[in-house]
Every structure is written in structure tokens, then in C-alpha cells.
Design a protein around this motif. Structure first.
Motif, short mmCIF file in Angstrom:
data_model
loop_
_atom_site.label_atom_id
_atom_site.label_comp_id
_atom_site.label_asym_id
_atom_site.label_seq_id
_atom_site.Cartn_x
_atom_site.Cartn_y
_atom_site.Cartn_z
N VAL A 137 -27.16 18.21 -30.50
CA VAL A 137 -28.20 18.02 -31.51
C VAL A 137 -27.65 18.46 -32.85
CG1 VAL A 137 -30.49 18.71 -32.30
CG2 VAL A 137 -30.09 18.31 -29.87
N ARG A 138 -27.79 17.62 -33.86
CA ARG A 138 -27.29 17.97 -35.19
C ARG A 138 -28.36 17.71 -36.24
NH1 ARG A 138 -25.71 12.69 -34.44
NH2 ARG A 138 -25.65 11.33 -36.29
N MET A 139 -28.39 18.53 -37.26
CA MET A 139 -29.30 18.34 -38.38
C MET A 139 -28.64 17.39 -39.38
SD MET A 139 -31.05 21.32 -40.74
CE MET A 139 -31.68 22.14 -39.27
N PRO A 168 -23.56 10.56 -24.33
CA PRO A 168 -22.26 9.92 -24.05
C PRO A 168 -22.06 8.60 -24.78
CG PRO A 168 -23.30 10.68 -22.02
CD PRO A 168 -24.33 10.83 -23.09
N ASP A 169 -23.15 7.89 -25.06
CA ASP A 169 -23.04 6.57 -25.70
C ASP A 169 -23.41 6.59 -27.18
OD1 ASP A 169 -22.32 5.36 -23.24
OD2 ASP A 169 -24.43 5.33 -22.66
N GLY A 170 -23.47 7.79 -27.78
CA GLY A 170 -23.79 7.88 -29.20
C GLY A 170 -25.20 8.40 -29.45
N ASP A 171 -25.69 8.16 -30.66
CA ASP A 171 -27.01 8.66 -31.04
C ASP A 171 -28.10 8.00 -30.18
OD1 ASP A 171 -25.81 10.17 -32.99
OD2 ASP A 171 -26.20 8.72 -34.59
N ASP A 172 -28.95 8.83 -29.56
CA ASP A 172 -29.94 8.30 -28.65
C ASP A 172 -31.30 9.00 -28.75
OD1 ASP A 172 -29.23 10.70 -27.53
OD2 ASP A 172 -28.51 9.88 -25.63
N ASP A 214 -32.58 12.63 -21.11
CA ASP A 214 -31.72 13.72 -21.59
C ASP A 214 -31.94 14.00 -23.07
OD1 ASP A 214 -30.58 14.22 -19.13
OD2 ASP A 214 -28.79 13.00 -19.49
N ALA A 215 -32.06 12.94 -23.86
CA ALA A 215 -32.29 13.13 -25.29
C ALA A 215 -33.64 13.80 -25.53
CB ALA A 215 -32.23 11.78 -26.02
N TRP A 216 -34.67 13.35 -24.81
CA TRP A 216 -36.01 13.94 -24.93
C TRP A 216 -35.98 15.43 -24.59
CZ3 TRP A 216 -39.14 15.27 -20.47
CH2 TRP A 216 -40.47 15.61 -20.77
N ARG A 217 -35.37 15.78 -23.47
CA ARG A 217 -35.32 17.17 -23.03
C ARG A 217 -34.50 18.02 -24.00
NH1 ARG A 217 -31.74 20.21 -20.10
NH2 ARG A 217 -32.63 21.97 -18.94
N ASP A 218 -33.35 17.55 -24.41
CA ASP A 218 -32.50 18.34 -25.31
C ASP A 218 -33.18 18.60 -26.65
OD1 ASP A 218 -30.55 18.40 -23.39
OD2 ASP A 218 -29.07 17.24 -24.51
N LEU A 219 -33.89 17.61 -27.16
CA LEU A 219 -34.58 17.81 -28.43
C LEU A 219 -35.70 18.83 -28.29
CD1 LEU A 219 -34.56 14.12 -29.70
CD2 LEU A 219 -33.49 16.07 -30.85
N TRP A 220 -36.39 18.83 -27.15
CA TRP A 220 -37.42 19.85 -26.94
C TRP A 220 -36.80 21.24 -26.76
CZ3 TRP A 220 -41.99 20.12 -28.52
CH2 TRP A 220 -42.80 19.00 -28.61
N ILE A 221 -35.64 21.32 -26.15
CA ILE A 221 -34.95 22.62 -26.07
C ILE A 221 -34.65 23.13 -27.48
CG2 ILE A 221 -32.76 23.73 -25.43
CD1 ILE A 221 -32.77 22.02 -22.89
#
Length: 389
Positions: free
Chosen positions: A151-153, A206-210, A238-245
Motif C-alpha cells: 500500500v502506498r500513499m 502481483p499484477d499491479g495496482d488493484d 487481497d486488495a480489499w483486506r490489505d487496504l482495511w489493514i
């Protein structure tokens, strides 16, 4: 006599905006606000009602696309800025505007957000989707495990370019989601209003921004910090969960507010599901099937048996008739109907938020074989529209 005109220049657009805002009990757009509002006026899509030389009513629409059950994306009209001057209400002005707008649009479906729930049913709009308003206790929100992506700002200039691309790529993930037009992005990205104090983070897999999320943080007089999620889209779990983390592990945050679909599994992310509290459930998508045959053919169906539905549409009589709905699709037929339904209530069941059997229990529709119709129109996920207009 009410005359409906298509507006075409900036002075007319500003008068249109002022009238609509007055109808909502807001002040007119300021000189500072107007340059941001102006790009949201699209030539050919702005209508006004006139009595002589006086503008007395407004509506407009934005062209785009909408996802329907089964995954197809169809042309869509986002209807907004509907208002009637206070001294001209209940004189048929709104009816004239709606009739002109619906009879001239090229899109087969329209949606709007209703300021009052009793207004739009008589024009064929049905309540087709609801939203949950959630509050999360960030101090107790623990998501076990580690993120799997990055995750990047991103800075505002990068966000302005990247977010429209990402939303186009994966933002239409549920029935009811709609594409966003340039004027929508112009207002959302204005640093003096909507985008003030806005933070954007982007997830990469793995496949870029998601995935991405945009949020604002405010502080109250007791130094408590509240985060409001303004925009959130993801391509995979994975993107949903990581962003909530990321969101729940930020320092100084006490409460997080977010809008979610009725079936959003957010509570299951946390060790204690009670950290997620539903503040309210509210109507969101009001849907109008402008071209009933085309829209019935556009979506897919579940179930195992066919049902014949007779549709009645007082405003657009070309939609009147019987349609056989089966797991193989929809077709217009000359056959006895199992169910008779007005077009607004067909809109209510179209995305899967409402069931035929519920409408029958409320004595809103007539017929039989409601369970079979429920099975046909059922979908795997609840509808949602995360784009406010």
C-alpha cells in the motif's frame, strides 16, 4: 403553459444551478464554486421548464454505463439536479420535465438519488438498491495476519490521473455500479471543496495496482479523530483486506465511517465483529427501466423455470406487454401472464435487492408463481452504487 427547453450556454446553466439549489434550500453557487460546477453541465442533457420567460423547473442527466446482474455493462443515464421553484410546485412542472427527459433519452436505463421517497414512483422509478452506513471502532479493530501486497500513499496530481483509470478498470464490480463522467471527477478532485484534506492510498498486488481508498480525517473538540471513507474500490479480496489493514492500523484514529453494500463481509475481517456497527440502512438506487425489452434481455437469470410477467408503464406505453423470463433469457410474448407488475416495481426487483414475493405480500403486485420469479431474479451479490451524483 409549461415549455421544456434544452439549455446550451453558461448563463442558462448558472440559472439552472441556482434554481435547483434554491429548491433544495441551498444558496446559489458562488463565483469561487462556479468554475468547478460548470464542467458538470453537458450540452444536450440539461433541461429546464419555463413559464413564459421564467425558468421554473430543472433536471439534467449524465451519460455513462451501468453494470447489471450477470456482468453486462449497458448505457446508463444518471439523473440529477431535479427541482421545481417553490411557487410552481404541484402544477405539473415536474411531470412535464420527467416525461420529456425519459421520452428523449437514448440510454435504456436511468437512475437517481431521491430527496424524498414518494416523488419518483409515479414516473416509473423503483427503489432498487440500499446502502449500509457503518461505524468502526478503530481502537478495538484488530485484523489478524499481515498484508500480502503493498500500500502506498500518492500525491494529489498522481491521484487525479490514476483514480479514473483504476475506477474504469475495476470500479463496476457490482450490479448498480456506474461509470464516472469527466465532470464528476472534476468536482471530486477540486482542492478547495471535495478534495480538501483528502488522502489517497493505492494497493498493488502481483499484477499491479488493484485497489485504492480515499479518506479524510477530522478532529473534534475532545481531540477525537474520525475518518470518513470517501471512495473505495478494489479488484480482489487481497486488495480489499490489505487496504482495511492499513486503515485500521493508522495512529490517532478513533472512529471510521464508511458506506457498504448490504452483504459486505467487513465484520468478518476483525477478531471482534462488534467493532463494526450499522448506523443506518438507507435507500440509494432508484432505477427506471426506460427500454424494458432491452434491459430484460441485458441481464442473466437464475432458477429453473420460466415465468411470464406483464409490465404496465403509463409514462412510456411502448414498454407495455408480456415478457417470458427464463434461465435462458427474456423475450416478449403473447401469452397469459403469471405476474402483473408496474414498471417502477419491476425496476425495484431488477437488480435483486427486492423480491417479487415481498411485493406480493405487501399487495403491491398481482399474480402467482412469485417464488419462481424470485429465483430467476436472484443474484449472488447485493446491488450498490458507490458513485454519488
Amino acid at each position: 403553459m409549461t415549455e421544456i427547453r434544452v439549455l446550451s450556454d453558461e448563463a442558462q446553466y448558472r440559472a439552472h444551478s441556482t434554481l435547483f439549489r434554491r429548491a433544495m434550500h441551498w444558496g446559489p453557487p458562488t463565483d469561487e464554486q462556479w468554475p468547478v460546477v460548470l464542467p458538470s453541465y453537458e450540452p444536450g442533457r440539461v433541461l429546464a421548464a419555463y413559464e413564459g420567460d421564467e425558468m421554473v423547473g430543472t433536471t439534467q442527466s449524465f451519460g455513462g454505463t451501468m453494470r447489471v446482474p450477470g456482468g453486462a455493462v449497458v448505457p446508463h443515464s444518471a439523473v440529477s439536479r431535479v427541482g421545481v421553484r417553490a411557487d410552481y410546485t404541484r402544477r405539473g412542472v415536474l411531470s412535464a420535465l420527467m416525461r420529456e427527459q425519459l421520452s428523449t433519452t437514448s440510454e435504456p436505463v436511468a437512475t437517481l438519488r431521491a430527496s424524498e421517497g414518494r416523488i419518483y414512483g409515479r414516473f416509473g422509478y423503483g427503489l432498487a438498491g440500499r446502502v449500509r452506513f457503518l461505524r468502526i471502532d478503530a481502537k478495538r479493530a484488530v485484523i489478524p495476519g499481515a498484508p500480502v501486497g503493498r500500500v502506498r500513499m500518492v500525491d494529489p496530481d498522481t491521484s487525479d490521473k490514476l483514480l479514473p483509470e483504476l475506477h474504469t478498470a475495476f470500479g463496476l464490480d457490482r450490479p448498480g455500479e456506474i461509470s464516472r463522467w469527466p465532470g464528476w471527477w472534476a468536482r471530486a478532485q477540486d482542492r478547495k471543496t471535495s478534495a480538501e484534506n483528502l488522502v489517497t492510498v493505492v494497493h498493488s498486488g502481483p499484477d499491479g495496482d488493484d485497489g485504492y481508498v480515499c479518506y479524510k480525517v477530522s478532529e473534534d473538540k475532545d481531540f477525537k479523530h474520525t475518518m470518513d471513507i470517501e471512495d473505495f474500490a478494489w479488484a480482489n479480496a487481497d486488495a480489499w483486506r490489505d487496504l482495511w489493514i492499513y486503515l485500521t492500523r493508522l495512529d490517532l484514529i478513533d472512529t471510521i465511517n464508511v458506506d457498504a453494500a448490504l452483504d459486505d463481509p467487513l465484520s468478518w475481517l476483525f477478531e471482534d465483529p462488534r467493532v463494526v456497527y450499522t448506523k443506518d440502512v438507507y435507500d440509494q438506487i432508484w432505477l427506471r427501466l426506460v427500454d424494458v425489452p432491452r434491459m430484460l434481455a441485458a441481464r442473466t437469470y437464475s432458477g429453473t423455470e420460466s415465468v411470464v410477467i406483464e409490465v404496465r408503464d403509463a409514462l412510456l406505453p411502448a414498454n407495455d406487454g408480456s415478457y417470458r423470463i427464463s434461465p435462458d433469457g427474456a423475450e416478449r410474448v403473447d401469452a397469459p401472464a403469471d405476474i402483473t407488475i408496474p414498471v417502477d416495481l419491476l425496476g425495484a426487483v431488477y437488480l435483486g435487492d427486492t423480491r417479487f414475493s415481498d411485493l406480493a405480500a405487501a399487495r403491491r403486485i398481482e399474480g402467482s408463481r412469485f417464488a419462481e420469479a424470485d429465483a430467476l431474479f436472484a443474484g449472488p451479490v447485493a446491488p450498490l452504487c458507490s458513485t454519488f451524483f
